[in-house]
Design a protein around this motif. Structure first.
Motif, mmCIF file in Angstrom:
data_model
loop_
_atom_site.group_PDB
_atom_site.id
_atom_site.type_symbol
_atom_site.label_atom_id
_atom_site.label_comp_id
_atom_site.label_asym_id
_atom_site.label_seq_id
_atom_site.Cartn_x
_atom_site.Cartn_y
_atom_site.Cartn_z
ATOM 1 N N GLY B 1 -8.643 -15.184 35.487
ATOM 2 C CA GLY B 1 -8.599 -13.747 34.746
ATOM 3 C C GLY B 1 -9.991 -13.788 34.291
ATOM 4 N N GLU B 2 -10.417 -12.804 33.561
ATOM 5 C CA GLU B 2 -11.529 -12.568 33.185
ATOM 6 C C GLU B 2 -11.529 -13.093 31.852
ATOM 7 O OE1 GLU B 2 -11.296 -7.994 34.677
ATOM 8 O OE2 GLU B 2 -10.319 -8.723 33.116
ATOM 9 N N ASP B 3 -12.932 -13.839 31.522
ATOM 10 C CA ASP B 3 -13.177 -14.376 30.261
ATOM 11 C C ASP B 3 -14.500 -14.665 29.906
ATOM 12 O OD1 ASP B 3 -12.347 -17.844 28.875
ATOM 13 O OD2 ASP B 3 -12.295 -15.895 27.934
ATOM 14 N N VAL B 4 -14.979 -14.303 28.658
ATOM 15 C CA VAL B 4 -16.151 -14.681 28.203
ATOM 16 C C VAL B 4 -16.265 -15.802 27.176
ATOM 17 C CG1 VAL B 4 -18.286 -13.470 27.228
ATOM 18 C CG2 VAL B 4 -16.770 -12.152 28.899
ATOM 19 N N GLU B 5 -17.259 -16.628 27.305
ATOM 20 C CA GLU B 5 -17.141 -17.532 26.299
ATOM 21 C C GLU B 5 -18.547 -17.757 25.745
ATOM 22 O OE1 GLU B 5 -13.707 -20.656 27.635
ATOM 23 O OE2 GLU B 5 -15.621 -21.396 27.836
ATOM 24 N N GLN B 6 -18.429 -18.192 24.273
ATOM 25 C CA GLN B 6 -19.890 -18.134 23.609
ATOM 26 C C GLN B 6 -19.536 -19.290 22.579
ATOM 27 O OE1 GLN B 6 -19.742 -13.403 22.829
ATOM 28 N NE2 GLN B 6 -21.335 -14.748 21.681
ATOM 29 N N SER B 7 -20.683 -19.941 22.079
ATOM 30 C CA SER B 7 -20.645 -20.969 20.956
ATOM 31 C C SER B 7 -20.589 -20.026 19.660
ATOM 32 C CB SER B 7 -22.145 -21.695 21.023
ATOM 33 O OG SER B 7 -23.081 -20.724 21.193
ATOM 34 N N SER B 84 -29.292 -11.653 10.630
ATOM 35 C CA SER B 84 -27.946 -12.575 10.552
ATOM 36 C C SER B 84 -26.825 -11.685 10.634
ATOM 37 C CB SER B 84 -28.006 -12.951 9.039
ATOM 38 O OG SER B 84 -28.933 -13.979 8.972
ATOM 39 N N ALA B 85 -25.841 -12.019 11.708
ATOM 40 C CA ALA B 85 -24.698 -11.168 12.005
ATOM 41 C C ALA B 85 -24.006 -11.947 13.050
ATOM 42 C CB ALA B 85 -25.347 -9.782 12.734
ATOM 43 N N ILE B 86 -22.734 -11.296 13.623
ATOM 44 C CA ILE B 86 -22.258 -11.993 14.815
ATOM 45 C C ILE B 86 -22.630 -11.220 15.936
ATOM 46 C CG2 ILE B 86 -20.008 -12.261 15.496
ATOM 47 C CD1 ILE B 86 -18.778 -11.945 12.837
ATOM 48 N N TYR B 87 -22.977 -11.850 16.988
ATOM 49 C CA TYR B 87 -23.598 -11.295 18.266
ATOM 50 C C TYR B 87 -22.414 -11.651 19.393
ATOM 51 C CZ TYR B 87 -27.962 -10.634 16.144
ATOM 52 O OH TYR B 87 -29.019 -10.173 15.177
ATOM 53 N N PHE B 88 -22.107 -10.547 19.965
ATOM 54 C CA PHE B 88 -21.124 -10.592 21.049
ATOM 55 C C PHE B 88 -21.482 -10.234 22.572
ATOM 56 C CE2 PHE B 88 -17.233 -10.801 18.397
ATOM 57 C CZ PHE B 88 -17.689 -10.181 17.370
ATOM 58 N N CYS B 89 -21.192 -11.284 23.255
ATOM 59 C CA CYS B 89 -21.560 -11.145 24.563
ATOM 60 C C CYS B 89 -20.451 -10.242 25.313
ATOM 61 C CB CYS B 89 -21.672 -12.559 25.478
ATOM 62 S SG CYS B 89 -21.637 -12.514 27.264
ATOM 63 N N ALA B 90 -20.489 -9.480 26.275
ATOM 64 C CA ALA B 90 -19.409 -8.941 26.939
ATOM 65 C C ALA B 90 -19.778 -8.307 28.328
ATOM 66 C CB ALA B 90 -19.318 -7.332 26.247
ATOM 67 N N GLU B 91 -18.639 -8.311 28.991
ATOM 68 C CA GLU B 91 -19.057 -7.851 30.554
ATOM 69 C C GLU B 91 -18.070 -6.627 30.856
ATOM 70 O OE1 GLU B 91 -16.812 -8.642 33.387
ATOM 71 O OE2 GLU B 91 -15.399 -9.658 32.471
ATOM 72 N N ARG B 92 -18.565 -5.909 31.791
ATOM 73 C CA ARG B 92 -17.667 -4.885 32.314
ATOM 74 C C ARG B 92 -16.946 -5.400 33.641
ATOM 75 N NH1 ARG B 92 -20.203 0.600 34.816
ATOM 76 N NH2 ARG B 92 -18.054 1.417 35.726
ATOM 77 N N THR B 99 -14.170 -3.444 28.823
ATOM 78 C CA THR B 99 -15.153 -4.315 28.655
ATOM 79 C C THR B 99 -14.616 -5.600 28.156
ATOM 80 O OG1 THR B 99 -17.038 -2.480 28.356
ATOM 81 C CG2 THR B 99 -17.328 -4.697 27.618
ATOM 82 N N ILE B 100 -14.963 -6.719 28.539
ATOM 83 C CA ILE B 100 -14.326 -7.821 27.827
ATOM 84 C C ILE B 100 -15.093 -8.646 27.092
ATOM 85 C CG2 ILE B 100 -13.332 -10.220 28.554
ATOM 86 C CD1 ILE B 100 -11.637 -7.801 29.734
ATOM 87 N N PHE B 101 -14.896 -8.881 25.896
ATOM 88 C CA PHE B 101 -15.734 -9.421 24.901
ATOM 89 C C PHE B 101 -15.512 -10.972 24.594
ATOM 90 C CE2 PHE B 101 -17.952 -5.763 22.818
ATOM 91 C CZ PHE B 101 -17.238 -4.737 23.302
ATOM 92 N N GLY B 102 -16.759 -11.549 24.396
ATOM 93 C CA GLY B 102 -16.307 -12.944 23.674
ATOM 94 C C GLY B 102 -16.008 -13.017 22.424
ATOM 95 N N ALA B 103 -15.923 -14.142 21.783
ATOM 96 C CA ALA B 103 -15.214 -14.632 20.355
ATOM 97 C C ALA B 103 -16.482 -14.162 19.522
ATOM 98 C CB ALA B 103 -14.657 -15.665 20.287
ATOM 99 N N GLY B 104 -17.716 -14.047 19.981
ATOM 100 C CA GLY B 104 -18.819 -13.612 19.122
ATOM 101 C C GLY B 104 -19.510 -15.265 18.635
#
Lengths: 114, 111
Positions: B1-7, B84-92, B99-104
């Protein structure tokens, strides 16, 4: 030009109750998408509406429903609230159906279920 | 399935460069995005890249895409405390409607 507006900003409900969240997209944007963001996680897709029709639905139970009005504003309804429905509900608008050039998000509605 | 991962976390000193990394699974992704979220706010689109591009630069932001490895990165030059903030990676996704988002990734900038 106003951005995406959501109301209310905060809401406290009791388990089993029903809630309606509202969203007005940016003027000219015909697509509205709803996302749920649980604390510490990324947004999860709930629905997309375009030209008043549902174009996509995420993995959420039938307790979640939505609609889009002729002026492109939208409502998200959640029935029979559970504690796990506590989250930030985000509305995002985009020009087209796919949002290829990205979303503009509202500030969200913080829902707390007690 | 679709998944986005980030540190989950990144800490840098003010003035240094920040690099936030992301991997995704959907090989047919068409657009990839970086969003920023500040406390109590919605998400703000920072930049996006079309899948047939390798790099995109926008002022202090540089996005690199390695489609073969399904790896996306965001470099912020001259990082400031306001970053300073939370940065989200996402893919369409392939369906085109979500749009699928990572956990930030939570970015801390030390003065």
């Amino acid at each position: 030009d106003a951005g995406v507006t959501q109301s209310p900003t905060h809401l406290i409900k009791t388990r089993g109750q029903q809630v309606t969240l509202r969203c007005s997209p940016i003027s000219g944007h015909k697509s509205v998408s709803w996302y749920q963001q649980v604390l510490g996680q990324g947004p999860q897709f709930i629905f997309q509406y375009y030209e008043k029709e549902e174009r996509g639905r995420g993995n959420f139970p039938d307790r979640f429903s939505a609609r889009q009005f002729p002026n492109y504003s939208s409502e998200l309804n959640v029935n029979a609230l559970l504690l796990g429905d506590s989250a930030l509900y985000l509305c995002a608008s985009s020009l087209g159906v796919g949002g290829g050039d990205g979303y503009t998000f509202g500030s969200g509605t913080r829902l707390t279920v007690v | 399935g679709e998944d986005v991962e980030q540190s989950l976390f990144l800490s840098v000193r003010e003035g240094d460069s920040s690099v936030i990394n992301c991997t995704y699974t959907d090989s047919s992704s068409t657009y990839l995005y970086w969003y920023k979220q500040e406390p109590g706010a919605g998400l703000q689109l920072l930049t996006y890249i079309f899948s047939n591009m390798d790099m995109k630069q926008d002022q202090r932001l540089t996005v690199l895409l390695n489609k073969k490895d399904k790896h996306l990165s965001l470099r912020i030059a001259d990082t400031q405390t306001g970053d300073s903030a939370i940065y989200f990676c996402a893919e369409r996704g392939t369906g085109g409607f979500k749009t699928i988002f990572g956990a930030g990734t939570r970015l801390f900038v030390k003065a």
